[in-house]
Design an enzyme around this catalytic site. Structure first.
Site: not given
Ligand code: KIV
Length: 265
Positions: A45-46, A84, A113, A115, A182
């Site tokens: 989600d970056s 994510d 993924k 969090e 992280e």
């Molecule tokens: O969203 C993302 O790119 C991430 C990385 C920073 C690990 O979670």
């Protein structure tokens, strides 16, 4: 062509063989990364920051995650695709399940993924029991940036470190397949990596993790402003994006990256 699976990643950990992960949000980057030998491609989600130009990941929607995940999975034949669950997509267990199902069935992801530590234990267990592969993200949680008071290193006090270690072992017991750490001190990341049997991917977490991940735009020097201290620009020492991905894979595998300058004490 041997597909990368969680079984393969576990075997690599047991054999002490490092593996690599990079973010991708489109077909071209994903294919270049797969061809360079990147085992895990993260549709992170970056994308809220590097694709949409937002200050955080918080605006990313499920529809956007599905769209970018599908663009990546369409061309990859070997890499494991991890996607994510974006901000507020896992408020309830049922919501986490139906949104994970979308990433898998519409997006083509192999793993989701999530969090969070202790608060996500029941969710992780529910997903794992229903056959969904999960990576749990601990340490700096970008979706909690406002609560955490900024993008700051986590686990520096004894209490914080103890909590992250406790979360890691509890998540393993709940059935998570991978951990992503992280921005935590290298010593804590090393302890966690040796305390769990599942592979641990690090970003700003030192060289002892079983694998490394970077945001692809960061490691190509594209991100505006000062890069985080744990980022290395691999394009600077190579002639092309493809070679930069290859150099990253090589340097993670031979232990050259991350060095102490990319590591928090
Ligand atoms: O969203 C993302 O790119 C991430 C990385 C920073 C690990 O979670």
């Amino acid at each position: 062509m041997n597909k990368i699976t969680t079984t393969k990643l576990n075997k690599m950990k047991q054999a002490g063989e490092k593996f690599t992960c990079l973010t991708a949000y489109d077909a071209s980057f994903a294919l270049a990364q797969e061809n360079a030998g990147v085992e895990v491609i993260l549709v992170g989600d970056s994308l809220g920051m590097v694709v949409k130009g937002q200050a955080s990941t918080l605006s990313v929607s499920m529809d956007e995650m599905v769209y970018h995940t599908a663009n990546v999975s369409r061309v990859c034949q070997k890499s494991l695709i991890m996607s994510d669950l974006p901000f507020a997509a896992d408020i309830t267990i049922e919501q986490a399940y139906s949104n994970s199902a979308r990433l898998i069935s519409e997006g083509g992801a192999h793993m989701v993924k999530i969090e969070g530590g202790a608060t996500m234990l029941e969710t992780v267990q529910f997903l794992a029991q229903r056959g969904i592969a999960v990576c749990s993200h601990l340490g700096l949680l970008p979706q909690s940036v406002h609560k955490m008071g900024g993008y700051r290193i986590q686990g520096r006090t004894a209490d914080e470190a103890q909590q992250i270690l406790k979360d890691a072992t509890a998540l393993e017991q709940a059935g998570t397949d991978l951990l992503l750490l992280e921005c935590v001190p290298a010593e804590l990341a090393t302890r966690i990596t040796h305390s769990v049997t599942i592979p641990v991917i690090g970003i700003g977490a030192g060289a002892e993790c079983d694998a490394q991940v970077l945001v692809s735009y960061d490691m190509l020097g594209l991100t505006q402003g000062n890069p985080a201290s744990f980022v290395k620009n691999f394009l600077q020492e190579t002639n092309s994006i493809q070679d930069a991905f290859k150099a990253y894979v090589e340097q993670v595998k031979n232990g050259q990256f991350p060095s102490t300058e990319h590591t928090f004490e």
